[in-house]
Design an enzyme around this catalytic site. Sequence first.
Site, PDB file in Angstrom:
ATOM      1  N   GLY A 174       0.806  -1.219   0.000  1.00  0.00           N
ATOM      2  CA  GLY A 174       0.000   0.000   0.000  1.00  0.00           C
ATOM      3  C   GLY A 174       0.839   1.269   0.000  1.00  0.00           C
ATOM      4  O   GLY A 174       0.534   2.218  -0.722  1.00  0.00           O
TER       5      GLY A 174
ATOM      6  N   SER B 234      -3.511  -3.242  -0.577  1.00  0.00           N
ATOM      7  CA  SER B 234      -2.407  -3.998   0.019  1.00  0.00           C
ATOM      8  C   SER B 234      -2.883  -5.383   0.444  1.00  0.00           C
ATOM      9  O   SER B 234      -3.876  -5.505   1.171  1.00  0.00           O
ATOM     10  CB  SER B 234      -1.863  -3.236   1.225  1.00  0.00           C
ATOM     11  OG  SER B 234      -0.903  -4.023   1.893  1.00  0.00           O
ATOM     12  N   GLY B 235      -2.155  -6.423   0.012  1.00  0.00           N
ATOM     13  CA  GLY B 235      -2.582  -7.798   0.244  1.00  0.00           C
ATOM     14  C   GLY B 235      -2.674  -8.223   1.700  1.00  0.00           C
ATOM     15  O   GLY B 235      -3.580  -8.965   2.077  1.00  0.00           O
ATOM     16  N   HIS B 236      -1.736  -7.746   2.532  1.00  0.00           N
ATOM     17  CA  HIS B 236      -1.696  -8.289   3.905  1.00  0.00           C
ATOM     18  C   HIS B 236      -2.834  -7.792   4.782  1.00  0.00           C
ATOM     19  O   HIS B 236      -2.996  -8.258   5.910  1.00  0.00           O
ATOM     20  CB  HIS B 236      -0.324  -8.059   4.548  1.00  0.00           C
ATOM     21  CG  HIS B 236      -0.048  -6.669   5.012  1.00  0.00           C
ATOM     22  ND1 HIS B 236      -0.163  -6.290   6.323  1.00  0.00           N
ATOM     23  CD2 HIS B 236       0.364  -5.562   4.345  1.00  0.00           C
ATOM     24  CE1 HIS B 236       0.178  -5.009   6.444  1.00  0.00           C
ATOM     25  NE2 HIS B 236       0.493  -4.551   5.262  1.00  0.00           N
TER      26      HIS B 236
ATOM     27  N   THR C 266      11.718  -8.446 -11.562  1.00  0.00           N
ATOM     28  CA  THR C 266      11.022  -9.742 -11.614  1.00  0.00           C
ATOM     29  C   THR C 266       9.903  -9.770 -10.579  1.00  0.00           C
ATOM     30  O   THR C 266      10.092  -9.384  -9.433  1.00  0.00           O
ATOM     31  CB  THR C 266      12.024 -10.887 -11.371  1.00  0.00           C
ATOM     32  OG1 THR C 266      13.068 -10.762 -12.339  1.00  0.00           O
ATOM     33  CG2 THR C 266      11.356 -12.245 -11.508  1.00  0.00           C
TER      34      THR C 266
ATOM     35  N   CYS D 106       1.480   2.455  13.047  1.00  0.00           N
ATOM     36  CA  CYS D 106       2.585   3.356  12.738  1.00  0.00           C
ATOM     37  C   CYS D 106       2.798   4.396  13.821  1.00  0.00           C
ATOM     38  O   CYS D 106       3.889   4.914  13.980  1.00  0.00           O
ATOM     39  CB  CYS D 106       2.331   4.051  11.414  1.00  0.00           C
ATOM     40  SG  CYS D 106       1.615   2.936  10.218  1.00  0.00           S
TER      41      CYS D 106
END
Length: 395
Positions: free
Chosen positions: A71, A200-202, A238, A325
């Site tokens: 993200g 964001s995936g997590h 990659t 954060c």
Amino acid sequence: MRYVYADNAATTPVSKKVVDAMLPYMTENFGNPSSLYSIGQKANQGVKKARQQVAAALGANENEIFFTSGGSEADNWAIRGVAALGAKKGKKHIITSKIEHHAVLHTCAALEKQGFSVTYLDVYENGIVRPEDVRNAITDETCLVTIMYANNEIGTIQPIAEIGAICKEKGVLFHTDAVQAVGHVKIDVKAENIDMLSLSGHKFHAVKGVGALYCRKGIRFPNLIEGGAQESGRRAGTENVPGIVGLGVAITDMMENMEENEKKVSALRDRLFEGASKISHSRINGDRVKRLPGNFSMCFEGVEGESLLLMLDMNGISASSGSACTSGSLDPSHVLLAIGLKHEVAHGSLRLSLGEDWTQEDVDWILEVLPGIVDRLRDMSPLWEHIMEEEKAHA
Ligand SMILES: *Cc1c(COP(=O)(O)O)cnc(C)c1O
């Protein structure tokens, strides 16, 4: 003792489905997606399928999806990219809100140092931006409006479609940090006139370190990384094939179960609000209705947030005071200050972010231990003593 993970807004466990989907791309299909032989092409197919899955979840086309490391990267890329486009046309004004994630706020601050001006919109006491304020803030110099879809601390959902319509009418690009919203609420980038979107995936059961930027076709913003032809040459390097494959599976799974999850999770969350609101001198942060199904955020006066978290931890509950954060720092959350809380009240904040696997027993465990912990902390607190004395004096 029961264990309850109540910090799903910080990160989520990777689902078994995702792990199972990723594994073959680390073993038999480990090839480089740019290679022509079959294990390379299998990896390439995995990435292609994930791109289609992410696009389908957002109502986008697959050539509008660019995979990133998460993200923060997507936010930085979108904002810096549009700022560079704007600067070329002499448009150096950005509009955002006071409650954005630091990935957005600190990027805007960095641009201010480079001569951009930034308007930080108010969110009022309900934690929601008013579309009319966006309209009024737009000038001939405005190149970008960036407003988050849903807030990571107080869960408030912003009027994205209304803001998108205004930006379209005014010809200003519109980016949204949808990291907290994707997978939890229905998003349609075309219907909502979103030009760019970060995810964001997590935050929805894929792994950490993989995300995506949606960028509407036709926006010719700068490449992020120069090198090979990956991500249409916009972000070379990659691909994180296993992570990307997992992201595709995770987002699809969230879409398929969205309605059911929303009903279940919001009911549990409401039960938490109901129980925790019985604690005296407490308040719910942010709009009670326009919020993420899994977000609970409250403040307890006369309580020090960090101590509250430690005591919850001792009772098997992993929670947060706000965003991952800011914890660890003594500054109260910029989000809680933006909704008008005083410093001392904002310090007593608690965010519980629920998971889809929660049960009523998890909620009941929290409600069993929370009031006692608040009481004990108040007994030790000079601030609480002061609050009580003030009340007596005014009684
Ligand atoms: C977690 C989060 C981010 C950062 O995402 P990463 O993948 O951890 O870089 C950005 N914005 C919001 C609203 C978030 O909750």
